[in-house]
Scaffold this motif. Structure first.
Motif, mmCIF file in Angstrom:
data_model
loop_
_atom_site.group_PDB
_atom_site.id
_atom_site.type_symbol
_atom_site.label_atom_id
_atom_site.label_comp_id
_atom_site.label_asym_id
_atom_site.label_seq_id
_atom_site.Cartn_x
_atom_site.Cartn_y
_atom_site.Cartn_z
ATOM 1 N N ILE A 263 0.832 -1.211 0.000
ATOM 2 C CA ILE A 263 0.000 0.000 0.000
ATOM 3 C C ILE A 263 0.869 1.266 0.000
ATOM 4 C CG2 ILE A 263 -1.612 1.370 1.388
ATOM 5 C CD1 ILE A 263 -3.027 -1.205 2.147
ATOM 6 N N PRO A 264 1.976 1.341 0.756
ATOM 7 C CA PRO A 264 2.816 2.539 0.688
ATOM 8 C C PRO A 264 3.358 2.812 -0.720
ATOM 9 C CG PRO A 264 3.353 1.291 2.653
ATOM 10 C CD PRO A 264 2.411 0.438 1.847
ATOM 11 N N LEU A 265 3.619 1.766 -1.509
ATOM 12 C CA LEU A 265 4.062 1.981 -2.883
ATOM 13 C C LEU A 265 2.995 2.695 -3.688
ATOM 14 C CD1 LEU A 265 5.781 -1.411 -3.842
ATOM 15 C CD2 LEU A 265 6.886 0.804 -3.650
ATOM 16 N N PHE A 266 1.756 2.305 -3.472
ATOM 17 C CA PHE A 266 0.669 2.930 -4.210
ATOM 18 C C PHE A 266 0.483 4.378 -3.774
ATOM 19 C CE2 PHE A 266 -3.840 4.030 -4.586
ATOM 20 C CZ PHE A 266 -3.973 3.948 -5.966
ATOM 21 N N VAL A 267 0.554 4.631 -2.460
ATOM 22 C CA VAL A 267 0.417 6.001 -1.961
ATOM 23 C C VAL A 267 1.523 6.877 -2.549
ATOM 24 C CG1 VAL A 267 0.464 7.450 0.104
ATOM 25 C CG2 VAL A 267 -0.700 5.229 0.161
ATOM 26 N N PHE A 268 2.735 6.348 -2.603
ATOM 27 C CA PHE A 268 3.864 7.121 -3.112
ATOM 28 C C PHE A 268 3.751 7.408 -4.607
ATOM 29 C CE2 PHE A 268 8.318 7.097 -4.791
ATOM 30 C CZ PHE A 268 8.652 8.369 -4.336
ATOM 31 N N ALA A 269 3.000 6.587 -5.331
ATOM 32 C CA ALA A 269 2.891 6.782 -6.781
ATOM 33 C C ALA A 269 2.359 8.157 -7.134
ATOM 34 C CB ALA A 269 1.990 5.702 -7.385
ATOM 35 N N ALA A 340 7.468 -6.320 4.811
ATOM 36 C CA ALA A 340 7.445 -4.884 5.082
ATOM 37 C C ALA A 340 8.836 -4.270 4.931
ATOM 38 C CB ALA A 340 6.900 -4.639 6.491
ATOM 39 N N VAL A 341 9.854 -4.963 5.429
ATOM 40 C CA VAL A 341 11.234 -4.496 5.251
ATOM 41 C C VAL A 341 11.561 -4.396 3.766
ATOM 42 C CG1 VAL A 341 13.659 -5.153 5.540
ATOM 43 C CG2 VAL A 341 12.082 -5.311 7.475
ATOM 44 N N ALA A 342 11.163 -5.396 3.016
ATOM 45 C CA ALA A 342 11.424 -5.404 1.581
ATOM 46 C C ALA A 342 10.743 -4.221 0.897
ATOM 47 C CB ALA A 342 10.928 -6.718 0.969
ATOM 48 N N THR A 343 9.512 -3.937 1.270
ATOM 49 C CA THR A 343 8.778 -2.836 0.649
ATOM 50 C C THR A 343 9.405 -1.490 0.982
ATOM 51 O OG1 THR A 343 6.720 -4.099 0.672
ATOM 52 C CG2 THR A 343 6.528 -1.705 0.495
ATOM 53 N N PHE A 425 4.259 12.308 -15.175
ATOM 54 C CA PHE A 425 3.823 10.924 -15.040
ATOM 55 C C PHE A 425 4.672 9.971 -15.861
ATOM 56 C CE2 PHE A 425 0.581 12.504 -12.587
ATOM 57 C CZ PHE A 425 -0.002 13.564 -13.227
ATOM 58 N N GLU A 426 5.829 10.456 -16.375
ATOM 59 C CA GLU A 426 6.686 9.545 -17.120
ATOM 60 C C GLU A 426 7.307 8.524 -16.194
ATOM 61 O OE1 GLU A 426 10.129 10.014 -20.473
ATOM 62 O OE2 GLU A 426 10.254 11.284 -18.728
ATOM 63 N N ALA A 427 7.512 8.890 -14.954
ATOM 64 C CA ALA A 427 8.220 8.011 -14.038
ATOM 65 C C ALA A 427 7.284 7.293 -13.100
ATOM 66 C CB ALA A 427 9.244 8.822 -13.246
ATOM 67 N N ALA A 428 6.232 6.757 -13.620
ATOM 68 C CA ALA A 428 5.277 6.043 -12.778
ATOM 69 C C ALA A 428 5.945 4.874 -12.097
ATOM 70 C CB ALA A 428 4.105 5.545 -13.626
ATOM 71 N N ALA A 429 5.553 4.612 -10.908
ATOM 72 C CA ALA A 429 6.219 3.596 -10.120
ATOM 73 C C ALA A 429 6.065 2.220 -10.687
ATOM 74 C CB ALA A 429 5.672 3.614 -8.692
ATOM 75 N N PRO A 430 7.143 1.428 -10.899
ATOM 76 C CA PRO A 430 7.046 0.072 -11.353
ATOM 77 C C PRO A 430 6.290 -0.787 -10.352
ATOM 78 C CG PRO A 430 9.278 0.905 -11.606
ATOM 79 C CD PRO A 430 8.512 1.917 -10.814
ATOM 80 N N GLY A 431 5.389 -1.705 -10.861
ATOM 81 C CA GLY A 431 4.681 -2.560 -9.968
ATOM 82 C C GLY A 431 3.502 -1.964 -9.323
ATOM 83 N N VAL A 432 3.215 -0.547 -9.562
ATOM 84 C CA VAL A 432 2.096 0.085 -8.899
ATOM 85 C C VAL A 432 0.900 0.178 -9.801
ATOM 86 C CG1 VAL A 432 1.314 2.190 -7.798
ATOM 87 C CG2 VAL A 432 3.596 1.350 -7.378
ATOM 88 N N THR A 433 1.107 0.860 -10.943
ATOM 89 C CA THR A 433 -0.049 1.085 -11.806
ATOM 90 C C THR A 433 -0.594 -0.234 -12.295
ATOM 91 O OG1 THR A 433 0.884 3.156 -12.510
ATOM 92 C CG2 THR A 433 -0.870 2.270 -13.851
ATOM 93 N N GLY A 434 -1.723 -0.578 -11.797
ATOM 94 C CA GLY A 434 -2.389 -1.795 -12.213
ATOM 95 C C GLY A 434 -1.920 -3.044 -11.517
ATOM 96 N N GLY A 435 -0.790 -2.956 -10.799
ATOM 97 C CA GLY A 435 -0.265 -4.186 -10.228
ATOM 98 C C GLY A 435 -0.375 -4.309 -8.737
ATOM 99 N N VAL A 436 -0.917 -3.298 -8.100
ATOM 100 C CA VAL A 436 -1.006 -3.380 -6.646
ATOM 101 C C VAL A 436 -2.031 -4.415 -6.236
ATOM 102 C CG1 VAL A 436 -1.636 -2.131 -4.580
ATOM 103 C CG2 VAL A 436 -0.313 -1.016 -6.330
#
Length: 436
Positions: A263-269, A340-343, A425-436
């Motif tokens: 979830i923090p990855l998505f928030v950071f996106a 969580a450590v990994a994220t 938005f060129e640098a969208a987070a890998p693994g976030v858009t659509g993958g969370v």
């Protein structure tokens, strides 16, 4: 810190952020309904499908979107239509898709037997889902480059809204075939692209063709980094299936756990897209003090996000995955601690990777991800339980990536040869858009 980052957000962030929020919610609803509707073995197959789709799909086609957006933005600033860029970008996406499909078809029986319990229909869904992402990312590149962010956000929102609607119908009607839950990943992105096509079609226009060299110049390193980043964040679910095919509970439980801890990855996106322009501006103007200040603040923000998410995940994760996703109770508090450590480390890598790109050091970023994947492979070979092996792989791989990036940034604080002005938005987070 957050206020400083928000001040860098370009116009259209709210629209895109709203679309991302709905798409993220759709991922949770999709997996929650599937978890309560499918058997353990079938949810296992859907989990593997999900991981492969977003590893390959985002890894291959997000860089295409980025390059299309960059070239369209440059042409748009000069009043030149984007048609030739769309033609070249679509051809490139089609070529990458064709190569992936050929590889999948060549190993169709092996993939069906090893990953989907012999269900060949899931392999067909995999191909369709990759095609859907190819179409979606290509059109998003045009929308982003033209700064049509309300339309960009609308495409994300339509994708997410349709996922929620379709899985709701499937759940209410008691559908228990994983193929239908996988088909949602085909229908929703294609429908989103079609319904937001009017502004793309209106803007196409003509003009001189775009040279392939212009499109491909930085794409190789971007694609390598993107694919390797997706491997680090998504390969665990696939590894469970490969390492212990008889374990039908862990892969599904792990995907559910990852959805929560990321979830923090998505928030950071919603903030990440503003980092690269801000860092690039500071670096290209020689303001290294401002560059390092912004970098430290960004790391502070993601650390706060990651630590907050970690505490909640460790305390509540085991119960939440069973309640929300009907996942088997095979993961405990220690498992969530490793994830969580990994994220948290992955968040650091996201920020540090943006700093490397701002300094035009694409090769260094790709090198860091390659070393991280190598560390993941070594960690996954540890003689411990399957779940712990994949958790260690994710954690150690992410920590190594972040550490290597930090060392590379410290040992060669250099200015770029030319400014790197990324479109929003060129640098969208890998693994976030659509993958969370």
């Amino acid at each position: 810190m957050i206020r400083r980052l928000l001040s860098l957000v370009p116009p259209g962030t709210v629209a895109v952020g709203a679309g991302l929020a709905l798409l993220g919610l759709a991922s949770y609803v999709h997996l929650a309904v599937a978890g309560h509707s499918l058997s353990g073995a079938d949810y296992n197959s859907l989990s593997v499908l999900w991981s492969i789709v977003f590893t390959l799909g985002i890894g291959l086609f997000m860089p295409v979107e980025q390059e299309i957006a960059r070239l369209v933005a440059a042409r748009h600033s000069q009043g030149i239509p984007p048609g030739p860029v769309l033609a070249r970008g679509a051809a490139l996406a089609a070529g990458l898709l064709a190569a992936a499909v050929a590889l999948i078809i060549g190993f169709r029986e092996t993939l069906a037997d090893r990953l989907f319990a012999g269900d060949g229909a899931m392999v067909t869904v995999l191909i369709g889902a990759l095609a859907g992402l190819a179409v979606a990312h290509t059109t998003r590149g045009i929308l982003s480059g033209l700064q049509l962010f309300p339309w960009y956000g609308a495409q994300l929102g339509i994708d997410g809204g349709l996922r929620i609607a379709i899985v709701a119908v499937l759940g209410l009607n008691g559908v228990s075939n994983p193929v239908w839950y996988g088909a949602v990943l085909v229908i929703a992105p294609v429908a989103g692209a079609i319904l937001t096509a009017p502004p793309v079609l209106r803007a196409i226009g003509g003009g001189a063709p775009v040279a392939w060299a212009t499109l491909l110049r930085g794409l190789g390193l971007l694609t390598a980094s993107s694919l390797l980043a997706q491997v680090v964040v998504n390969i665990g679910v696939i590894n469970v299936k490969v390492l212990d095919p008889s374990d039908v509970a862990t892969a599904g439980a792990l995907l559910s756990a990852l959805v929560l801890v990321r979830i923090p990855l998505f928030v950071f996106a919603s903030l990440q897209a503003s980092l690269l322009p801000g860092l690039s501006t500071s670096a290209s103007t020689g303001d290294l003090t401002g560059f390092h200040s912004l970098l430290r603040r960004a790391l502070g923000v993601v650390s706060a996000l990651g630590l907050t998410g970690a505490v909640l995940a460790v305390l509540l994760g085991p119960r939440l995955v069973q309640t929300l996703f009907d996942a088997p109770g095979v993961l405990g508090h220690a498992d969530f601690a490793w994830l969580a450590v990994a994220t948290l480390a992955y968040l650091w890598a996201m920020v540090l990777g943006q700093a490397l790109l701002a300094l035009n050091r694409h090769r260094a970023q790709a090198l860091a991800w390659a070393i991280g994947v190598a560390a993941l492979v070594v960690a996954t070979l540890a003689p411990v339980s399957t779940a712990l092996r994949v958790e260690l792989g994710y954690a150690i791989g992410s920590v190594v990536v972040a550490a290597v990036m930090a060392v590379l940034l410290r040992t060669r604080a250099t200015r770029p040869a030319a400014p790197t002005h990324a479109p929003a938005f060129e640098a969208a987070a890998p693994g976030v858009t659509g993958g969370v």
